[in-house]
Design an enzyme around this catalytic site. Structure first.
Site, short mmCIF file in Angstrom:
data_model
loop_
_atom_site.label_atom_id
_atom_site.label_comp_id
_atom_site.label_asym_id
_atom_site.label_seq_id
_atom_site.Cartn_x
_atom_site.Cartn_y
_atom_site.Cartn_z
CG ASN A 96 -0.21 -0.13 2.53
OD1 ASN A 96 0.83 -0.75 2.62
ND2 ASN A 96 -0.78 0.44 3.58
CG ASP A 306 -3.07 -4.76 10.37
OD1 ASP A 306 -2.48 -4.68 9.27
OD2 ASP A 306 -4.28 -4.52 10.51
#
Length: 417
Positions: A96, A306
């Site tokens: 990303n 995460d």
């Protein structure tokens, strides 16, 4: 790397010295001797620390930094230093960025940025072009360049035919396909778990059903196509049950859970703190308990921090408009130790390596040393001074943790806090 490590308790079920306290002599990065009261005739650097434990190096299967394109959030260089000081000897880097990592040149770029790091960076290439879910990216070319799996970070593949083709195509070269577990037409613009708390707070809900439908769909596709599937960051009890059933059918599936989903429930959002706005959202206590049990019985294969740095301008806004994500590398181990035993923590922090193509070296004489040093028992409150990331969006700020990291020994380099 020449070192003598004194009085370290070895936590490694694959080691001949598991659960014993030993000295370790390391010469040129290789374990030359393990035993009690080892001598140091060559005057190597000695490491002697309180309640010292050593395990195989830890792995995080889903980390975001920012570079290229979002360097204000985090750079690769500082991100890898943060990972090292947090106990991780290897991380899988999400795609990303800007541009999205979806070509072999993009993969080569991030690898070049990490070439001299003590932390091994494993790039995840985007599954579809620009992570738009419409057509497959250059999977084989990225695999050749060094991508270890393919994942549109937090972007569900809505079209089931695209996922079907991805599983079929990637199986030709043993590629690992990752699929974010969310049916967006169900979740829509929900910003927290759809439950009593969302009604009370007046926030739009993202139901557990949205995750479970996508997990069920992907498992059906996997059963039909074969191939290898990894489902990152599951968050509901039903997802655990679905994956457990798939494993009894011998499907080639693994999954992970974000550490914060093991520690918090949707009740934490009472004061609208946007650091608690994560995706998948924080769920119920019943879900948390099922996730913990799933880790203990092996249904859930690994944990991830995460880790998602977000700059302050995208967090210090109304809850509905805030960006999703929290940093997690620095707090990962200390948070995990609040819910799991030391043995289970180390298991879920290390066994994901083989799934992503990393060789795993037991702590035995003659093997290269790739290890994490830590104290599993120190209690403290996580605060801003513990954050090394450029971004400070920490869900665990002010939270009591247990267990501190001393550093890593990896790639013939030493990083100590």
């Amino acid at each position: 790397m020449n070192i003598l490590i004194k009085s370290a308790k070895i936590i490694d079920p694959k080691s001949d010295f598991h659960n014993t306290t030993q000295d370790l002599l390391i010469e040129k990065g290789v374990i030359s001797s393990i035993g009690s009261n080892l001598k140091n005739p060559n005057n190597f650097k000695e490491i002697k620390l309180k309640n010292l434990h050593i395990s195989q190096g830890w792995f995080d299967s889903g980390v975001s930094f920012g570079e290229p394109g979002y360097e204000e959030r985090e750079t690769i260089e500082n991100g890898l230093i943060t990972a090292a000081r947090s106990g991780f000897t290897s991380i899988a880097l999400n795609a990303n960025t800007n541009p999205i990592i979806d070509t072999n040149a993009d993969v080569a770029f991030v690898l070049s940025k990490a070439s001299n790091s003590p932390v091994t960076l494993l790039p995840l290439g985007a599954l579809t072009r620009s992570s738009k879910g419409e057509e497959l990216a250059e999977l084989f070319d990225m695999k050749t360049a060094g991508a270890v799996a393919f994942y549109d970070y937090k972007a569900p593949v809505t079209n089931p035919n695209v996922m079907k083709i991805a599983l079929q195509y990637a199986s030709n070269f043993n590629g690992l396909v990752c699929s974010f577990p969310q049916e967006s037409r169900i979740s829509r613009n929900g910003v927290m778990n759809e439950h009593i708390s969302s009604t009370r707070l007046g926030l739009k809900g993202n139901p557990a059903l949205a995750e479970e439908l996508q997990v069920a769909r992907d498992l059906f596709l996997l059963e039909y196509t074969g191939g290898k599937l990894h489902i990152p960051t599951i968050s509901t009890a039903k997802s655990v049950a679905l994956i457990k059933d798939a494993k009894t059918k011998k499907l080639d599936v693994t999954c992970s859970v974000a550490i914060h989903n093991l520690c918090f429930t949707d009740e934490a959002l009472t004061d609208f703190n946007t650091n608690y706005k994560v995706l998948p959202p924080l769920r119920t206590q019943a879900d948390v308990q099922a996730l913990i049990e799933g880790l203990k019985d092996g249904t859930i294969d690994m944990v991830t921090t995460d880790h998602t740095p977000i700059d302050v301008e995208e967090k210090k806004v109304e809850f509905d408009h805030a960006n999703y994500g929290t940093i997690g590398l620095e707090s990962g181990f200390g948070a995990l130790r609040t819910v799991l035993t030391t043995k289970t923590c180390i298991e879920v922090l290390t066994k994901g390596k083989t799934r992503f193509g990393l060789e795993s070296w037991p702590i035995n004489i003659g093997n290269p040393l790739n290890a994490t040093l830590f104290d599993p028992d120190e209690n403290y409150t996580f605060s801003l001074k513990d954050i090394r990331s450029k971004s400070k969006n920490a869900i665990f700020e002010g939270y009591p943790l247990k267990g501190k990291v001393y550093g890593i020994l990896s790639n013939r380099k030493i990083v100590l806090n």
